[in-house]
Enzyme design. Structure first.
Site, short mmCIF file in Angstrom:
data_model
loop_
_atom_site.label_atom_id
_atom_site.label_comp_id
_atom_site.label_asym_id
_atom_site.label_seq_id
_atom_site.Cartn_x
_atom_site.Cartn_y
_atom_site.Cartn_z
CG ASP A 9 -1.68 1.23 1.41
OD1 ASP A 9 -2.46 1.57 0.51
OD2 ASP A 9 -1.52 1.90 2.46
CG ASP A 11 -1.20 7.60 0.46
OD1 ASP A 11 -0.11 8.11 0.17
OD2 ASP A 11 -2.20 7.64 -0.28
CG ASN A 52 -8.40 2.06 -2.21
OD1 ASN A 52 -8.31 1.34 -3.19
ND2 ASN A 52 -9.02 1.67 -1.11
CD GLN A 53 -3.85 7.87 -3.97
OE1 GLN A 53 -4.00 9.07 -3.77
NE2 GLN A 53 -3.18 7.08 -3.14
CG HIS A 88 -13.41 4.03 -9.23
ND1 HIS A 88 -12.54 3.06 -9.65
CD2 HIS A 88 -13.97 4.56 -10.35
CE1 HIS A 88 -12.58 2.99 -10.98
NE2 HIS A 88 -13.45 3.89 -11.42
CB CYS A 96 -9.90 -1.31 -9.21
SG CYS A 96 -10.68 0.30 -9.46
NE ARG A 97 -12.89 3.08 -1.78
CZ ARG A 97 -12.00 3.99 -1.42
NH1 ARG A 97 -11.17 4.49 -2.31
NH2 ARG A 97 -11.93 4.42 -0.18
CE LYS A 98 -5.41 -0.59 -1.33
NZ LYS A 98 -4.10 -0.34 -0.74
CG ASP A 123 -2.05 2.06 6.34
OD1 ASP A 123 -2.41 1.69 5.20
OD2 ASP A 123 -2.31 3.19 6.79
#
Length: 180
Positions: A9, A11, A52-53, A88, A96-98, A123
């Site tokens: 991951d 961030d 993820n963003q 997303h 796709c988003r965790k 994290d």
């Protein structure tokens, strides 16, 4: 247990979490992040990032800003093999988003590895859940924003990203000691 790649991951795991960061100048590596990535490479394994963003969906970031921050992280870590990120929001219903497995599965295609041969280090619980959904293994590296329930549910927990790499990967052949 065979391992072919480690996916991190971004961030809170590789870099300090600056919410919705679009400024490469604000990127600061987490303690031991460079050592962790270097150790993975020394073992001959592939590396990647799955992140993820949602700031893109929220209108707080542009894809170009995400790419610029990713490029700075890549520069500080000496280059990773693949970068996968989801633009997303939490309610967009994407795969796709965790905690969905899409980012991990896509990274596995890029790296030509089976998800069962991958370790995901993150994290928060979504990182652990995404790994499980993809058929990969995981190690949680808690931060102050990690919930106690996420820590309790994680199969493996480590205090730092370097400790996570060492916990997830067997010792290299030269480091194994046999008692006599």
């Amino acid at each position: 247990m065979r391992t072919a790649a480690v996916l991190f991951d971004r961030d809170g795991t590789l870099v300090h979490d600056v919410p919705y960061n679009g400024d490469p100048a604000l990127v600061r590596l987490m303690p031991s992040a460079r050592a962790a990535v270097d150790e993975v490479r020394l073992r001959g394994l592939r590396t990647g990032v799955v992140s993820n963003q949602s700031g893109v969906a929220r209108g707080l970031l542009t894809p170009g800003q995400v790419a610029a921050v990713n490029a700075r992280v890549d520069e500080l870590l000496g280059g990773l093999c693949t970068w996968k990120w989801c633009p997303h929001g939490p309610d967009d219903g994407c795969v796709c988003r965790k905690p969905q497995p899409g980012l991990i599965l896509s990274a596995c295609v890029d790296l030509a590895v089976d998800p069962a041969d991958v370790v995901v280090i993150g994290d928060i619980g979504a990182d652990v859940e995404a790994a499980a959904a993809a058929g990969a293994r995981s190690v949680l590296v808690p931060t102050p924003r990690t919930l106690p329930a996420e820590i309790a549910a994680a199969p493996l927990v480590a205090p730092t990203v370097l400790d996570a790499v060492r916990l997830a990967l067997p010792a290299p052949e030269g480091d194994r000691h046999v008692a006599s």
